[in-house]
Design an enzyme around this catalytic site. Structure first.
Site, PDB file in Angstrom:
ATOM      1  N   GLU A 162       0.793  -1.234   0.000  1.00 44.20           N
ATOM      2  CA  GLU A 162       0.000   0.000   0.000  1.00 44.20           C
ATOM      3  C   GLU A 162       0.825   1.284   0.000  1.00 44.20           C
ATOM      4  O   GLU A 162       0.543   2.224   0.737  1.00 44.20           O
ATOM      5  CB  GLU A 162      -0.975  -0.003   1.193  1.00 44.20           C
ATOM      6  CG  GLU A 162      -1.891  -1.211   1.195  1.00 44.20           C
ATOM      7  CD  GLU A 162      -2.932  -1.188   2.320  1.00 44.20           C
ATOM      8  OE1 GLU A 162      -2.860  -0.310   3.190  1.00 44.20           O
ATOM      9  OE2 GLU A 162      -3.809  -2.070   2.319  1.00 44.20           O
ATOM     10  N   ASN A 204       2.265  -5.107  -3.236  1.00 45.00           N
ATOM     11  CA  ASN A 204       0.846  -5.403  -2.981  1.00 45.00           C
ATOM     12  C   ASN A 204       0.074  -4.111  -2.706  1.00 45.00           C
ATOM     13  O   ASN A 204       0.563  -3.235  -1.996  1.00 45.00           O
ATOM     14  CB  ASN A 204       0.774  -6.312  -1.740  1.00 45.00           C
ATOM     15  CG  ASN A 204      -0.584  -6.932  -1.513  1.00 45.00           C
ATOM     16  OD1 ASN A 204      -1.137  -7.581  -2.390  1.00 45.00           O
ATOM     17  ND2 ASN A 204      -1.131  -6.749  -0.316  1.00 45.00           N
ATOM     18  N   HIS A 239     -10.438  -6.306  -2.107  1.00 43.87           N
ATOM     19  CA  HIS A 239     -11.481  -6.172  -1.079  1.00 43.87           C
ATOM     20  C   HIS A 239     -12.607  -5.402  -1.752  1.00 43.87           C
ATOM     21  O   HIS A 239     -12.549  -4.170  -1.857  1.00 43.87           O
ATOM     22  CB  HIS A 239     -10.951  -5.375   0.118  1.00 43.87           C
ATOM     23  CG  HIS A 239      -9.840  -6.053   0.848  1.00 43.87           C
ATOM     24  ND1 HIS A 239     -10.039  -7.208   1.581  1.00 43.87           N
ATOM     25  CD2 HIS A 239      -8.523  -5.748   0.968  1.00 43.87           C
ATOM     26  CE1 HIS A 239      -8.884  -7.575   2.132  1.00 43.87           C
ATOM     27  NE2 HIS A 239      -7.957  -6.699   1.770  1.00 43.87           N
ATOM     28  N   GLU A 269      -6.051 -10.612  -1.549  1.00 45.52           N
ATOM     29  CA  GLU A 269      -6.795 -10.490  -0.277  1.00 45.52           C
ATOM     30  C   GLU A 269      -8.294 -10.470  -0.543  1.00 45.52           C
ATOM     31  O   GLU A 269      -9.044  -9.662   0.038  1.00 45.52           O
ATOM     32  CB  GLU A 269      -6.394  -9.206   0.463  1.00 45.52           C
ATOM     33  CG  GLU A 269      -4.897  -9.064   0.676  1.00 45.52           C
ATOM     34  CD  GLU A 269      -4.480  -7.884   1.532  1.00 45.52           C
ATOM     35  OE1 GLU A 269      -5.366  -7.222   2.125  1.00 45.52           O
ATOM     36  OE2 GLU A 269      -3.269  -7.633   1.602  1.00 45.52           O
ATOM     37  N   ASP A 271     -12.179 -10.533  -0.771  1.00 45.95           N
ATOM     38  CA  ASP A 271     -13.454 -10.759  -0.087  1.00 45.95           C
ATOM     39  C   ASP A 271     -14.496  -9.905  -0.787  1.00 45.95           C
ATOM     40  O   ASP A 271     -14.161  -8.906  -1.436  1.00 45.95           O
ATOM     41  CB  ASP A 271     -13.412 -10.511   1.436  1.00 45.95           C
ATOM     42  CG  ASP A 271     -12.633  -9.277   1.861  1.00 45.95           C
ATOM     43  OD1 ASP A 271     -12.725  -8.244   1.168  1.00 45.95           O
ATOM     44  OD2 ASP A 271     -11.961  -9.324   2.901  1.00 45.95           O
TER      45      ASP A 271
HETATM   46  C1  XIL Z   1      -5.898  -6.567   8.228  1.00 47.96           C
HETATM   47  C2  XIL Z   1      -6.281  -7.812   8.991  1.00 47.96           C
HETATM   48  O1  XIL Z   1      -7.297  -8.481   8.294  1.00 47.96           O
HETATM   49  C3  XIL Z   1      -6.763  -7.427  10.355  1.00 47.96           C
HETATM   50  O2  XIL Z   1      -7.014  -8.594  11.128  1.00 47.96           O
HETATM   51  C4  XIL Z   1      -5.733  -6.539  11.060  1.00 47.96           C
HETATM   52  O3  XIL Z   1      -6.293  -6.005  12.184  1.00 47.96           O
HETATM   53  C5  XIL Z   1      -5.333  -5.376  10.185  1.00 47.96           C
HETATM   54  O4  XIL Z   1      -4.927  -5.822   8.932  1.00 47.96           O
HETATM   55  N1  XIL Z   1      -4.930  -4.669   3.616  1.00 47.96           N
HETATM   56  C6  XIL Z   1      -3.898  -5.495   3.991  1.00 47.96           C
HETATM   57  C7  XIL Z   1      -4.066  -6.403   5.135  1.00 47.96           C
HETATM   58  O5  XIL Z   1      -2.876  -5.548   3.295  1.00 47.96           O
HETATM   59  O6  XIL Z   1      -2.875  -6.627   5.825  1.00 47.96           O
HETATM   60  C8  XIL Z   1      -5.131  -5.936   6.079  1.00 47.96           C
HETATM   61  O7  XIL Z   1      -5.339  -6.967   7.014  1.00 47.96           O
HETATM   62  C9  XIL Z   1      -6.395  -5.596   5.349  1.00 47.96           C
HETATM   63  C10 XIL Z   1      -6.158  -4.511   4.339  1.00 47.96           C
END
Ligand code: XIL
Length: 352
Positions: A162, A204, A239, A269, A271
């Protein structure tokens, strides 16, 4: 939809704390143990299917452990391999959570993706207080020590997470960009390469899944890093909400242009939120199935898109509840029954 509250424990770090809420209405899907392993469907296309996990649940929760083992061939630490949990105190490294995940994966023939060496969202408070020279030393030490510890045990690392800004071109302003200057991204990759020459090194990010300004910035960043031999892959977080997400054709075109640079690509990641989909529960779940199918199919369509990792797998444990509000974004419901979404992913791998 257990609610995970993002507790802002000072500085830029936030950590999961579980809060129980009433169970969602059960969906009448088959149990995790009664559906064919998703990993077999993914393997038919030569792909990996991954999930983010917490070590505390592996071994202690039978359904969680069983479903993770049966359906996935790639694991990522959802929290435990970030800077904050590993080096909460300067110079004191705690690898216990990450090691448990790696041991679990190795004993089941799964690969592991380390996540993430450099992320402003999981930086311990003490890092924010360092002077620029001190920060450089801590940055180098952290990357060397962590990547070195997991050398030959992880298949890939999310090296920088990020780094691109949401609203303006270029890098996001973080403790790293401010203290180390814009070359910190390349420097992180150089350090990771030296510490673990065999690992696939990944950049990422989120919001860069389709074709837009941010994904152009990510493209330009990784093109430059690739030309310098520093990066091997890109992770597109994914996401998304079923009511608003990039056009699937754009997602595929974006994956393709990154692959054309010679990079491996992964959906890293995924969802899919459904709270705002109009209609009853069955309608929401069918819509979710379609989105999972179409997005995973966009990956399957590109040879170098080698993995899809889901950010969890059961609606009993999802970061979405705490971050975006109560939802049911994953493949299994709270009772570990396969949702329509599960079959959507299966369809994509079986090219249906
Ligand atoms: C999130 C986890 O899901 C949580 O459990 C934690 O509290 C914070 O991090 N982008 C990312 C992940 O790259 O590492 C994040 O994960 C969600 C957003």
């Amino acid at each position: 939809m257990t609610v995970l509250l993002a507790a802002c424990g000072g500085g830029s770090g936030f950590e999961p704390t579980a809060v129980s809420t009433p169970a969602a209405a059960p969906t009448p899907g088959p149990l995790w143990s009664d559906v064919p392993p998703l990993r077999d469907a993914a393997a038919q296309t030569g792909r990996m299917i991954g999930a983010a996990v917490f070590s505390s649940r592996l071994g202690s929760d039978a359904a969680y452990t069983g479903a993770a083992s049966r359906h996935f061939n790639y694991l990522t630490a959802e929290w435990e391999m970030k800077w904050n949990p590993i080096q909460r105190t300067p110079g004191v490294f705690d690898f216990s959570g990450g090691d448990r995940i790696v041991d679990f994966a190795e004993s089941r023939g799964m690969r592991v993706k380390g996540h993430a060496l450099v992320w402003h969202g999981a930086t311990p408070e003490w890092v924010n207080a360092l002077s620029p020279p001190e920060l450089r030393i801590a940055f180098e030490d952290h990357i060397r020590t962590v990547a070195g510890h997991y050398r030959r045990r992880v298949y890939a690392w999310d090296v920088v997470n990020e780094a691109i800004d949401d609203s303006q071109p270029g890098l996001r302003s973080t403790v790293f960009s401010r203290g180390l200057g814009p070359d910190y991204v390349a420097e992180a990759f150089r350090l990771a390469r030296r510490a673990d020459p065999e690992a696939q090194l990944i950049y990422n990010d989120y919001g860069a899944e389709g074709l837009n300004r941010k994904s152009n910035d990510v493209y330009n960043l990784v093109k430059d890093l690739k030309e310098r031999g520093l990066v091997d892959g890109v992770g597109l977080q994914m996401h998304i909400s079923a009511t608003s997400f990039p056009a699937v054709a754009d997602i595929q075109a974006n994956i393709q242009r990154l692959a054309d640079l010679g990079l491996q690509v992964n959906i890293s990641e995924m969802d899919v939120r459904i709270k705002d989909v109009p209609g009853d529960a069955a309608t929401k779940l069918q819509r979710q199935r379609q989105v999972y199918r179409d997005v995973v199919a966009a990956c399957v369509a590109v040879a170098r898109c080698e993995a899809v990792t889901l950010w969890g797998f059961t609606d009993a444990h999802s970061w979405v509840d705490g971050f975006f509000g109560a939802d049911d974004p994953l493949l299994f419901d709270e009772q570990y029954r396969a949702k329509p979404a599960f079959f959507g992913v299966e369809d994509a791998y079986l090219r249906r």
